[in-house]
Scaffold this motif. Structure first.
Motif, short mmCIF file in Angstrom:
data_model
loop_
_atom_site.label_atom_id
_atom_site.label_comp_id
_atom_site.label_asym_id
_atom_site.label_seq_id
_atom_site.Cartn_x
_atom_site.Cartn_y
_atom_site.Cartn_z
N GLU A 74 0.83 -1.21 0.00
CA GLU A 74 0.00 0.00 0.00
C GLU A 74 0.86 1.25 0.00
O GLU A 74 0.58 2.23 -0.71
CB GLU A 74 -0.91 0.00 1.23
CG GLU A 74 -1.99 -1.04 1.22
CD GLU A 74 -2.81 -0.98 2.48
OE1 GLU A 74 -3.87 -0.33 2.46
OE2 GLU A 74 -2.38 -1.57 3.49
N ALA A 77 2.16 1.83 -3.44
CA ALA A 77 1.11 2.38 -4.31
C ALA A 77 0.95 3.88 -4.08
O ALA A 77 0.83 4.66 -5.04
CB ALA A 77 -0.21 1.66 -4.06
N LEU A 78 0.96 4.30 -2.82
CA LEU A 78 0.83 5.72 -2.49
C LEU A 78 2.06 6.51 -2.93
O LEU A 78 1.94 7.62 -3.45
CB LEU A 78 0.61 5.88 -0.98
CG LEU A 78 -0.76 5.44 -0.46
CD1 LEU A 78 -0.75 5.32 1.05
CD2 LEU A 78 -1.85 6.43 -0.90
N LEU A 81 1.89 7.06 -6.68
CA LEU A 81 0.91 8.11 -7.01
C LEU A 81 1.51 9.49 -6.81
O LEU A 81 1.34 10.39 -7.65
CB LEU A 81 -0.34 7.97 -6.13
CG LEU A 81 -1.42 6.98 -6.55
CD1 LEU A 81 -2.54 6.98 -5.53
CD2 LEU A 81 -1.96 7.32 -7.94
N LYS A 86 -0.66 7.96 -11.67
CA LYS A 86 -1.08 6.60 -11.99
C LYS A 86 -0.18 6.06 -13.10
O LYS A 86 -0.07 6.67 -14.16
CB LYS A 86 -2.54 6.58 -12.42
CG LYS A 86 -3.49 6.96 -11.28
CD LYS A 86 -4.94 6.98 -11.71
CE LYS A 86 -5.84 7.37 -10.55
NZ LYS A 86 -7.27 7.42 -10.94
N THR A 100 -3.43 -4.91 -5.00
CA THR A 100 -3.24 -3.72 -4.17
C THR A 100 -2.84 -2.52 -5.02
O THR A 100 -3.42 -1.42 -4.89
CB THR A 100 -2.16 -3.98 -3.10
OG1 THR A 100 -2.60 -5.02 -2.22
CG2 THR A 100 -1.87 -2.73 -2.28
N SER A 103 -5.65 -1.25 -7.19
CA SER A 103 -6.73 -0.59 -6.43
C SER A 103 -6.45 0.90 -6.24
O SER A 103 -7.37 1.66 -5.93
CB SER A 103 -6.92 -1.28 -5.07
OG SER A 103 -5.84 -0.98 -4.19
N TYR A 104 -5.19 1.31 -6.41
CA TYR A 104 -4.83 2.73 -6.32
C TYR A 104 -4.72 3.37 -7.70
O TYR A 104 -4.25 4.51 -7.83
CB TYR A 104 -3.50 2.88 -5.57
CG TYR A 104 -3.63 2.71 -4.07
CD1 TYR A 104 -3.78 3.81 -3.22
CD2 TYR A 104 -3.62 1.44 -3.50
CE1 TYR A 104 -3.90 3.64 -1.85
CE2 TYR A 104 -3.74 1.26 -2.13
CZ TYR A 104 -3.88 2.37 -1.31
OH TYR A 104 -4.00 2.20 0.06
#
Length: 260
Positions: A74, A77-78, A81, A86, A100, A103-104
């Motif tokens: 997670e 992913a953050l 970003l 993306k 995971t 999903s972001y």
């Protein structure tokens, strides 16, 4: 520990080992709750997503939901970003890590990715590793979810992302441009904001000196080492990393917390 309001709990080697809870795990959560404190499972293991961890914890008798779990997947992913937006990425990782990341808003791309992400891939194939090395040689940005060399198991240590990092370095001459998980303080920054707490009110409970304890010390949190996982007492005595507290396991920590 009186001033600690949030306990960050590593999972593998700290709270459970394989499919068995470590002695005192449930008692520790009961004491934390009884004192009005909070806990969050914080793991570098990116092979599973929050949903899979919740399912496992519930099977072991721990009543939690996805708000109680935060993974290096997670955090990666953050980070992506914030740094790249993306992205189209090539992933050396499990289906759960793919889920995971997607999903972001990220997408998985084999032919023409923007960057390479390396996680703890328990589904690894030679084809994936070879493709990753080819892309890394083209100087694509290269991100690893975490640096752990081994993952504890009931049978003994198993090769983790840090071992894959070493393999890829031998082939390509490159190390990751960024390693997101512990000991990087990025995860602590996210947690601190989420709980609206200064790091001085947070404790990290974990079994690894070079990730869990370094993470806490660098972030200004309390560092509590348990000797139920990767680190032995001999490792601790030889290390220059000195946590604030060392205990045999989480059961000892529960008794200390209960006594105040």
């Amino acid at each position: 520990m009186r001033d600690v309001e949030l306990f960050l709990l590593d999972m593998d080697g700290t709270f459970y080992l394989g499919d068995k809870l470590i002695r005192g795990a449930l008692e520790f959560l009961d004491v934390v709750k009884s004192q009005g404190k909070n806990f969050l499972f914080l793991t570098n293991n990116s092979s599973k997503g929050p949903r899979q961890y919740v399912e496992k914890l519930r099977r072991l008798g721990v009543n939690v939901d996805e708000t109680h779990v935060f993974t290096s997947g997670e955090a990666t992913a953050l980070f992506l970003l914030e740094r790249y937006g993306k992205t189209k990425l090539f992933l050396v990782g499990t289906k759960a890590l793919e889920e995971t990341l997607c999903s972001y808003g990220h997408t998985i791309e084999w032919r023409d990715p923007q960057l390479v992400v390396l996680g703890y891939d328990t589904e690894v194939t030679y084809e994936k590793l070879a493709r990753a090395c080819l892309l890394i040689r083209r100087n694509l940005p290269y991100i690893a979810t975490h640096p752990d060399i081994n993952c504890p198991s009931e049978e003994g240590p198993l090769p983790d992302t840090g071992s894959f990092i070493a393999l890829i370095e031998r082939s390509t001459g490159r190390l990751p441009d960024y390693v997101v998980g512990k000991p990087n303080s990025l995860m602590m920054q996210i947690v601190s904001k989420r709980f609206n707490l200064p790091t001085s009110k947070i404790a990290m409970v974990g079994d690894r000196l070079y990730t869990d304890m370094e993470f806490a010390i660098r972030s200004g949190a309390m560092a509590i080492l348990v000797l139920s996982g990767e680190t032995t007492r001999e490792d601790f005595e030889r290390s220059s990393t000195k946590p604030h507290l060392v205990v045999e396991d989480i059961a000892v920590l529960a008794r200390m917390l209960e006594r105040g």
